[in-house]
Enzyme design. Structure first.
Site, PDB file in Angstrom:
ATOM      1  N   CYS A  35      10.889   2.640  48.575  1.00 32.45           N
ATOM      2  CA  CYS A  35      12.139   3.362  48.810  1.00 32.45           C
ATOM      3  C   CYS A  35      13.158   2.936  47.752  1.00 32.45           C
ATOM      4  O   CYS A  35      13.013   1.877  47.146  1.00 32.45           O
ATOM      5  CB  CYS A  35      12.670   3.040  50.208  1.00 32.45           C
ATOM      6  SG  CYS A  35      12.057   4.158  51.492  1.00 32.45           S
ATOM      7  N   HIS A  96      11.252   8.764  52.222  1.00 33.94           N
ATOM      8  CA  HIS A  96      10.169   7.961  52.797  1.00 33.94           C
ATOM      9  C   HIS A  96       9.206   8.775  53.661  1.00 33.94           C
ATOM     10  O   HIS A  96       8.009   8.484  53.730  1.00 33.94           O
ATOM     11  CB  HIS A  96      10.771   6.810  53.617  1.00 33.94           C
ATOM     12  CG  HIS A  96       9.748   5.871  54.173  1.00 33.94           C
ATOM     13  ND1 HIS A  96       9.209   4.841  53.424  1.00 33.94           N
ATOM     14  CD2 HIS A  96       9.140   5.823  55.386  1.00 33.94           C
ATOM     15  CE1 HIS A  96       8.322   4.194  54.169  1.00 33.94           C
ATOM     16  NE2 HIS A  96       8.263   4.765  55.355  1.00 33.94           N
ATOM     17  N   ASN A 136      -4.495   8.174  47.896  1.00 36.72           N
ATOM     18  CA  ASN A 136      -5.073   7.845  49.193  1.00 36.72           C
ATOM     19  C   ASN A 136      -3.970   8.100  50.201  1.00 36.72           C
ATOM     20  O   ASN A 136      -2.888   7.556  50.068  1.00 36.72           O
ATOM     21  CB  ASN A 136      -5.484   6.375  49.260  1.00 36.72           C
ATOM     22  CG  ASN A 136      -6.598   6.059  48.283  1.00 36.72           C
ATOM     23  OD1 ASN A 136      -7.458   6.900  48.011  1.00 36.72           O
ATOM     24  ND2 ASN A 136      -6.591   4.853  47.746  1.00 36.72           N
ATOM     25  N   HIS A 149       3.130   8.533  47.761  1.00 38.77           N
ATOM     26  CA  HIS A 149       2.825   8.077  46.407  1.00 38.77           C
ATOM     27  C   HIS A 149       1.361   8.261  46.071  1.00 38.77           C
ATOM     28  O   HIS A 149       0.518   8.377  46.956  1.00 38.77           O
ATOM     29  CB  HIS A 149       3.199   6.599  46.240  1.00 38.77           C
ATOM     30  CG  HIS A 149       2.274   5.659  46.964  1.00 38.77           C
ATOM     31  ND1 HIS A 149       2.301   5.489  48.334  1.00 38.77           N
ATOM     32  CD2 HIS A 149       1.284   4.847  46.499  1.00 38.77           C
ATOM     33  CE1 HIS A 149       1.373   4.596  48.681  1.00 38.77           C
ATOM     34  NE2 HIS A 149       0.743   4.192  47.586  1.00 38.77           N
TER      35      HIS A 149
HETATM   36 ZN   LIG Z   1       9.743   4.249  51.579  1.00 38.20          ZN
END
Ligand SMILES: [Zn+2]
Ligand SMILES: [Zn+2]
Ligand SMILES: [Zn+2]
Length: 327
Positions: A35, A96, A136, A149
């Site tokens: 974050c 997030h 993944n 990500h």
């Molecule tokens: Zn995060």
């Protein structure tokens, strides 16, 4: 320590990255290192209040650019080599709770440009023979960081699976007047149409005839582009749009954010010419067979390398197609 050890029985490298145990920085459990850094808060990997897309080098990489000659020499039969390469983390968003599926098409398009840029930059390094872009996603895949990500590995060799694909394509080309294996597979899938999921202007998503996972999806460039870097602006735009439609469909399949492994197969960067052999495509392997049953890579898959699947791709394609809007 980044070290490669050669397995002469399977003729492949195994990478050891033992420094992961040297990790000293242990953040609190609720703290997300991906974050943005909040004013006065814990320093995260991104020292900014917000960001669009961020890329940074993994601090505990499987391969490192400065990997030294191993102290352990191995033997003539099973030699060692430096685990020289590069590992990057790509943050898709500073939100997030976002996922690729919930992100705007514009952001996914920007991500495609970032992937292409990283492919070119890492591929230009003399010790990187293969740029592997992957994600993944989900706890079922063993992911502990939920922040959206992906990762990029710059391998110092062509990894076994792409190598197998490339050698099949190269043999096919030699036996069939220079034809591309992937182009021919794609036209077969489009003609058959039973496993097609999304037809964009430049990309096609389908469950392959020989899928290893019930909901495995391949996204092929219709033009025989060797890598993501070869795609033009219109193709990149269409790739983002096809991915968006597919991923939204994935999430409505069982009514939850579907875990998956996403991998890209494309031209190695070892200096050879893969025109007509490497054909850029993305493969998705979700572990779910049903909403609450996972497909495990068990004895047959792991020990024999033989996949057993309990449903035909034609059936899963029909189900998944019904969940995809605006095909
Ligand atoms: Zn995060
Ligand atoms: Zn092709
Ligand atoms: Zn592939």
């Amino acid at each position: 320590m980044n070290q490669l050890r050669w397995d002469p029985t399977l003729r492949e490298w195994v990478a050891y990255a033992t420094h992961r145990q040297d990790r000293t920085f242990l953040p609190p459990a609720e703290y997300c290192p991906l974050c943005p850094t909040k004013p006065g808060g814990f320093p995260t990997e991104v020292p900014r209040e917000s960001y669009e897309i961020a890329v940074f080098e993994n601090k505990f990489p499987s391969f490192a650019p400065d990997a030294s000659i191993p102290d352990e020499p191995g033997s003539a039969l099973a030699p060692t080599a430096p685990g020289r390469g590069l590992c990057e983390v790509v943050l898709y968003s500073d939100d997030h709770d976002a996922t690729l599926a919930t992100m705007s098409e514009r952001r996914i398009r920007n991500l495609v440009w970032v992937w292409a840029d990283r492919y070119e930059e890492l591929g230009a390094l003399d010790f990187v023979d293969y740029v592997f872009i992957f994600e993944n996603k989900g706890e079922a895949i063993g992911v502990t960081l939920h922040h959206p990500h992906g990762q990029i590995y710059g391998y110092p060799f062509i990894p076994p699976r792409p190598a197998k694909e490339l050698s099949a394509a190269s043999e096919y080309r030699a036996k069939n007047e220079g034809r591309c294996l992937h182009c021919d597979l794609l036209s077969q899938e489009r003609e058959d149409a039973r496993r097609l999921l999304v037809e964009g202007e430049h990309f096609t998503a389908f469950i392959p005839f020989y899928a290893h996972f019930p909901y495995e999806v391949h996204v092929y460039s219709r033009r025989c582009a060797p890598s993501i870097a070869d795609l033009g602006a219109e193709e990149r735009r269409d790739l983002a749009s096809v991915l968006k439609r597919l991923l939204v469909g994935y999430d409505s399949l069982f009514g939850f954010s579907l875990p998956y492994m996403m991998v890209m197969h494309q031209s190695p960067t070892d200096g050879e010419n893969y025109e007509g052999i490497a054909h850029f495509h993305i493969e998705f392997y979700p572990p779910n067979r049903t909403a609450d049953k996972l497909k495990y890579l068990a004895g047959s898959e792991t020990g024999a390398g033989a996949f057993i699947v309990d449903v035909f791709p034609e059936v899963t394609a029909e189900t998944l197609r019904g969940k995809i809007e605006g095909r």
